[in-house]
Design a protein around this motif. Structure first.
Motif, PDB file in Angstrom:
ATOM      1  N   ASP A  10      52.697  42.666  44.445  1.00 24.85           N
ATOM      2  CA  ASP A  10      52.547  44.129  44.378  1.00 24.85           C
ATOM      3  C   ASP A  10      52.155  44.748  45.715  1.00 24.85           C
ATOM      4  O   ASP A  10      51.320  45.646  45.781  1.00 24.85           O
ATOM      5  CB  ASP A  10      51.497  44.514  43.308  1.00 24.85           C
TER       6      ASP A  10
ATOM      7  N   GLY B  56      58.325  42.628  39.670  1.00 22.52           N
ATOM      8  CA  GLY B  56      58.675  44.044  39.550  1.00 22.52           C
ATOM      9  C   GLY B  56      58.878  44.597  40.942  1.00 22.52           C
ATOM     10  O   GLY B  56      58.006  44.475  41.790  1.00 22.52           O
ATOM     11  N   HIS B  57      60.052  45.122  41.209  1.00 24.38           N
ATOM     12  CA  HIS B  57      60.330  45.660  42.538  1.00 24.38           C
ATOM     13  C   HIS B  57      60.588  47.146  42.412  1.00 24.38           C
ATOM     14  O   HIS B  57      61.368  47.567  41.569  1.00 24.38           O
ATOM     15  CB  HIS B  57      61.571  45.007  43.154  1.00 24.38           C
TER      16      HIS B  57
END
Ligand code: IMP
Ligand code: MG
Length: 334
Positions: free
Chosen positions: A17, A46-47
């Motif tokens: 993150d 998660g990008h």
């Protein structure tokens, strides 16, 4: 035969993150990469990518795809078929070309059994993302897994050709690595830059390693290094709210702490980072309080400039391969 000219790597120096998607986008715009590849993990990642004033999110697909570059999901990744198809659909709906995305025939497939096992046995204890990652890698190592070449349509499979300029986009972070993280509070893959070589890249072809971190630390999931009591710290929880520190994949509130510079320098050294990018500079500036841990001591600085020059000085002292340090804002579009 076309050969690999060089490979650049983007890897996280902390717990994930830290804006790898953003750095990847910036690099893809600046350089003419032939491929952008992911080498580890699955849709636990998660990008977030900001493009033309819009925010796009992916979990499995490398973010290079938003810039029209061939995007590869490598052999050491694990692939959830439904998640993949959903993301390809998402690309199409938003006017991007899903045919640029290819999956290594050697990647392992995440099944419903893996997901159930993760939810039942690990999610609570280890704070996993419940995406079936550990059970899938366990089957891989036990040699009882399913490969992409057996379960995905041929047109989605990569021909395993890699050439020209390559960008490798990391997932998760240094301290989530199966070998270097705080085991068992880790993920099940190699998050360190050397893992990029699993794409079929000879180590000597690696040109630059961009290490990403933030000007403060966050942890999504369970980890004794980030005790839950930190969530009750008024200052740190205010910083977390200001920085919108919620997981892209799970929506969970991330535990926030001041930057641990000792850990960051260790990660940079072992990773072989040549460039370091500190993200969320704008958030900390807005917050107006500047603290970090160095040599196990919490230090406070009155001004932003004092804080950043202190960091830069310590990096110079611990130089290693690093030749460039940048502090970058979170919200700006790149
Ligand atoms: P798993 O990868 O779902 O097994 O989760 C293992 C640990 O890694 C948990 O603490 C997760 O919160 C953390 N984790 C996995 N992927 C990411 C990510 O992309 N960002 C931040 N933390 C992650
Ligand atoms: Mg992420």
């Amino acid at each position: 035969m076309k050969t690999i000219e060089y490979a650049d790597v983007v890897a996280d120096l902390s717990w994930g993150d830290t804006g790898k998607g953003k750095i990847t986008s910036a690099l893809v715009k600046k350089n003419s990469y032939d491929f952008v590849c992911r080498w580890a993990g699955g849709n636990n990642a998660g990008h977030t990518v900001f493009l033309n004033g819009k925010r796009y999110k992916t979990h499995l697909i490398p973010s290079g795809v938003f810039h029209g570059v061939r995007s590869i999901i490598g052999p050491a990744c694990v692939v959830n078929r439904d998640a993949l198809l959903k993301e390809l659909e998402y690309l199409k709906e938003n006017g991007f070309d899903p045919s640029l995305v290819k999956v290594s025939p050697r990647a392992h497939m995440v099944t419903a059994i893996h997901i159930n096992e993760d939810k039942k046995k690990l999610a609570k204890k280890l704070g996993t993302t419940s995406k079936g990652i550990a059970p899938c890698y366990a089957d891989k190592m036990a040699r009882s897994g399913w490969l992409a070449k057996d379960l995905l349509p041929k047109e989605l499979l990569w021909d395993e050709k890699l050439y020209g300029k390559v960008l490798c986009e990391g997932a998760q972070g240094f301290y989530l690595d199966i070998d270097y993280g705080n085991y068992p509070y880790v993920t099940s893959s190699t998050t360190l830059p050397y893992g990029a070589c699993s794409l079929g890249i000879p180590p000597q072809k690696i040109r630059k390693i961009y290490g990403t971190c933030k000007v403060y630390d966050t942890r999504s999931g369970v980890d004794p290094l980030f005790p839950k009591t930190l969530l009750d710290d008024p200052e740190l929880s205010e910083l977390g709210e200001l920085g919108k520190e919620y997981g892209v994949t799970t929506g969970r509130r991330r535990i926030v702490n001041w930057l641990n510079l000792d850990m960051m320098l260790n990660a940079a050294k072992i990773s072989g980072a040549t460039d370091i990018v500190f993200n969320k500079a704008d958030i900390l500036k807005k917050f107006g309080k500047y603290k970090l841990y160095y040599q196990d001591e919490l230090r406070e600085f009155a001004e932003w400039d004092e804080f950043t020059s202190y960091i830069s000085d310590q990096i110079v002292d611990n130089r290693g391969l690093i030749n460039n340090v940048r502090f970058s804002g979170h919200a700006e579009e790149i």
